[in-house]
Design an enzyme around this catalytic site. Structure first.
Site, PDB file in Angstrom:
ATOM      1  CG  ASN A   6     -10.535  -5.890  69.898  1.00 45.55           C
ATOM      2  OD1 ASN A   6      -9.580  -5.191  69.760  1.00 45.55           O
ATOM      3  ND2 ASN A   6     -11.735  -5.510  69.660  1.00 45.55           N
ATOM      4  CE  LYS A   8     -13.008  -4.604  72.852  1.00 43.83           C
ATOM      5  NZ  LYS A   8     -14.055  -4.626  73.559  1.00 43.83           N
ATOM      6  CG  HIS A  88     -15.532  -3.008  67.830  1.00 43.84           C
ATOM      7  ND1 HIS A  88     -15.808  -2.168  69.085  1.00 43.84           N
ATOM      8  CD2 HIS A  88     -15.177  -4.335  68.253  1.00 43.84           C
ATOM      9  CE1 HIS A  88     -15.729  -3.363  70.152  1.00 43.84           C
ATOM     10  NE2 HIS A  88     -15.370  -4.578  69.592  1.00 43.84           N
ATOM     11  CD  GLU A  90     -15.000  -1.046  72.588  1.00 39.79           C
ATOM     12  OE1 GLU A  90     -14.048  -0.977  72.003  1.00 39.79           O
ATOM     13  OE2 GLU A  90     -15.335  -1.828  73.464  1.00 39.79           O
ATOM     14  CD  GLU A 157     -17.521  -7.957  69.122  1.00 35.43           C
ATOM     15  OE1 GLU A 157     -16.758  -8.741  69.783  1.00 35.43           O
ATOM     16  OE2 GLU A 157     -17.169  -6.551  68.963  1.00 35.43           O
ATOM     17  N   GLY A 163     -17.219  -6.144  77.560  1.00 33.42           N
ATOM     18  CA  GLY A 163     -16.865  -5.509  78.887  1.00 33.42           C
ATOM     19  C   GLY A 163     -17.641  -5.136  79.989  1.00 33.42           C
ATOM     20  CB  SER A 193     -18.799 -10.538  78.749  1.00 32.44           C
ATOM     21  OG  SER A 193     -18.788  -9.366  79.146  1.00 32.44           O
TER      22      SER A 193
HETATM   23  P1  13P Z   1     -14.810  -8.024  75.843  1.00 30.29           P
HETATM   24  O1  13P Z   1     -14.642  -9.449  75.641  1.00 30.29           O
HETATM   25  O2  13P Z   1     -13.955  -7.257  76.851  1.00 30.29           O
HETATM   26  O3  13P Z   1     -16.389  -7.876  76.231  1.00 30.29           O
HETATM   27  O4  13P Z   1     -14.843  -7.018  74.435  1.00 30.29           O
HETATM   28  C1  13P Z   1     -15.640  -7.861  73.183  1.00 30.29           C
HETATM   29  C2  13P Z   1     -15.225  -7.290  72.218  1.00 30.29           C
HETATM   30  O5  13P Z   1     -15.371  -5.938  71.986  1.00 30.29           O
HETATM   31  C3  13P Z   1     -14.482  -7.743  71.023  1.00 30.29           C
HETATM   32  O6  13P Z   1     -14.148  -7.117  70.081  1.00 30.29           O
END
Ligand code: 13P
Length: 231
Positions: A6, A8, A88, A90, A157, A163, A193
């Site tokens: 991903n 992002k 997601h 976010e 997640e 992150g 992570s």
């Molecule tokens: P990270 O791997 O940066 O923690 O993000 C995970 C994520 O949100 C994947 O969709």
């Protein structure tokens, strides 16, 4: 196994193209067993000739129309996109998407036959309330979602692990995936992570069918390393 990157809000059209060129060369050479997915930013979508399954991180549940700033099915069809991330954290917590809207998106893209990477995960506050609260919270995020949909992938997640460099423990992941496996036969991924140093342990957790990776996927060498480590 499913390994998904991903991006992002990272990478450009040019750097995505270069990333895919290097990833494809790696896949051609190593021929790993895993199914590989990449979710680039929409501005990088193109008619790629690639072995990688390309998807979008979000889209609006309509063919087209007056939805400023969004993209819909018409824009996805141009590039033959059939994979989407929905729910997601976010988008839930930063962009303010509620369960009702997420359900609407899910229904729309399910009707269109998309492979849906449906994300759920508890906040730190919920986590501190204990395991039962976590399960209740996750249950609410599954409300309105057809858990028997054949093209469903569920990604667990935890928000506090995204992150932050701090992944959930194998024990925590195992308990939640077991809880989810009783609700759905869909492949279950973990995200939060995931990186070269922990991916092997994470994907060996029972009921874990792979990982949805953010930060550690943005560098193509790191993503290739994780594909190789889990092959
Ligand atoms: P990270 O791997 O940066 O923690 O993000 C995970 C994520 O949100 C994947 O969709």
């Amino acid at each position: 196994m499913i390994l998904a990157a991903n991006f992002k809000m990272n990478h450009t059209r040019l750097s995505t193209k270069e990333y895919l060129r290097r990833l494809d060369a790696f896949l051609e050479e190593k021929k790993p067993k895993s199914d590989i997915y990449l979710f680039p930013p929409v501005s990088a979508l193109d008619s790629f000739e690639t072995k990688v399954n390309i998807g979008v991180q979000n889209a609006y549940p309509a063919q087209k129309g007056s939805f400023t700033g969004e993209i819909g099915l018409e824009q996805l069809e141009e590039f033959d996109i059939k994979n989407i991330i929905i729910g997601h954290s976010e988008r839930r917590h930063i962009l303010g998407e509620n369960q009702e809207f997420i359900t609407q998106k899910f229904k729309f893209f399910k009707d269109k036959g998309f492979k849906i990477f449906y994300c759920i995960g508890e906040t730190l506050e919920v986590r501190e309330g204990g395991k039962e609260l976590i399960k209740k919270y996750l249950g609410l995020q599954l409300e309105g979602i057809d858990l028997s949909y054949k093209n469903l992938v569920i990604a667990y997640e935890p928000v506090w692990a995204i992150g932050t460099g701090k992944s959930a423990t194998s024990e925590d992941i195992e308990e939640i995936l077991e809880f989810l496996s009783k609700k759905s036969d869909a492949p279950l991924l973990y995200g939060g992570s995931v990186k070269p140093s922990n991916i092997k342990e994470i994907v060996s957790v029972s009921n874990c069918s792979g990982a949805l990776i953010g930060t550690a996927s943005w560098d193509v060498n790191s993503f290739c390393e994780m594909i190789e480590l889990t092959n």
